[in-house]
Design a protein around this motif. Structure first.
Motif, mmCIF file in Angstrom:
data_model
loop_
_atom_site.group_PDB
_atom_site.id
_atom_site.type_symbol
_atom_site.label_atom_id
_atom_site.label_comp_id
_atom_site.label_asym_id
_atom_site.label_seq_id
_atom_site.Cartn_x
_atom_site.Cartn_y
_atom_site.Cartn_z
ATOM 1 N N ARG A 226 -9.923 -1.052 7.219
ATOM 2 C CA ARG A 226 -9.317 -0.181 8.216
ATOM 3 C C ARG A 226 -9.686 -0.776 9.534
ATOM 4 N NH1 ARG A 226 -13.114 5.292 7.328
ATOM 5 N NH2 ARG A 226 -15.014 4.763 8.685
ATOM 6 N N TRP B 12 -10.445 -2.491 0.446
ATOM 7 C CA TRP B 12 -9.856 -1.929 1.650
ATOM 8 C C TRP B 12 -10.611 -2.256 2.885
ATOM 9 C CZ3 TRP B 12 -5.128 0.512 0.844
ATOM 10 C CH2 TRP B 12 -4.822 0.623 -0.672
ATOM 11 N N TYR C 148 -5.337 1.804 7.277
ATOM 12 C CA TYR C 148 -6.082 1.055 6.166
ATOM 13 C C TYR C 148 -5.120 0.039 5.604
ATOM 14 C CZ TYR C 148 -9.437 4.810 6.251
ATOM 15 O OH TYR C 148 -10.417 5.782 6.429
ATOM 16 N N TYR C 149 -5.757 -0.983 5.222
ATOM 17 C CA TYR C 149 -5.163 -2.313 4.781
ATOM 18 C C TYR C 149 -5.762 -2.761 3.192
ATOM 19 C CZ TYR C 149 -3.454 -3.042 9.757
ATOM 20 O OH TYR C 149 -2.894 -2.730 10.873
ATOM 21 N N CYS C 150 -5.113 -3.163 2.696
ATOM 22 C CA CYS C 150 -5.548 -3.898 1.281
ATOM 23 C C CYS C 150 -5.766 -5.232 1.478
ATOM 24 C CB CYS C 150 -4.425 -3.505 0.262
ATOM 25 S SG CYS C 150 -4.605 -3.899 -1.396
ATOM 26 N N GLU D 262 0.697 -1.207 -0.064
ATOM 27 C CA GLU D 262 -0.112 -0.095 -0.074
ATOM 28 C C GLU D 262 0.967 1.321 0.003
ATOM 29 O OE1 GLU D 262 -2.338 -2.540 3.052
ATOM 30 O OE2 GLU D 262 -0.119 -1.886 2.906
ATOM 31 N N CYS E 120 -2.691 0.405 -3.871
ATOM 32 C CA CYS E 120 -2.445 -1.013 -3.436
ATOM 33 C C CYS E 120 -1.832 -1.839 -4.681
ATOM 34 C CB CYS E 120 -3.340 -1.714 -2.630
ATOM 35 S SG CYS E 120 -2.972 -3.557 -2.269
#
Length: 118
Positions: free
Chosen positions: A38, A36, A96-98, A6, A22
């Motif tokens: 979070r 995504w 925030y995570y992909c 990311e 990402c």
């Protein structure tokens, strides 16, 4: 195996915008879901937006809290998913995570911090 990297997080004032990216690499199936999630301090990880692959129709799902403000998109040629975030609010502050799902497997990026503060 799929690797996700990311970029694009940072500090922004309320009402501002950010664009997260990402990039996926490795053995990526043509039928998958990318998106995504979070996680804010002290809270559980939650879905922000996801999008199916073009071969699956390119459907999108957004959480109610970001509808009308965030837009997810994909560049399938680059195996990249984006999150355009507009009109950001302090409650959008989170890591925030992909995420990529395919064939029953799930992969995560390392996360990128988004902080919305004046």
């Amino acid at each position: 195996q799929v690797q996700l990297v990311e970029s694009g997080g940072g500090l922004v004032q309320p009402g501002g915008s950010l664009r997260l990216s990402c990039a996926a690499s490795g053995s990526i199936h043509s039928i998958n879901v990318m998106g995504w999630y979070r996680q804010a301090p002290g809270k559980q990880r939650e879905l922000v937006a996801i999008m199916t692959s073009v071969t699956s129709g390119g459907s999108t799902i957004y959480s109610d809290s970001v509808k009308g403000r965030f837009t997810i998109s994909r560049d399938n040629a680059k195996n990249t998913v984006y999150l355009q975030m507009n009109n950001l609010k302090p409650e959008d502050t989170a890591v925030y995570y992909c995420n990529e799902e395919e064939l029953g497997y799930e992969y995560w990026g390392q996360g990128t911090q988004v902080t919305v503060s004046s």
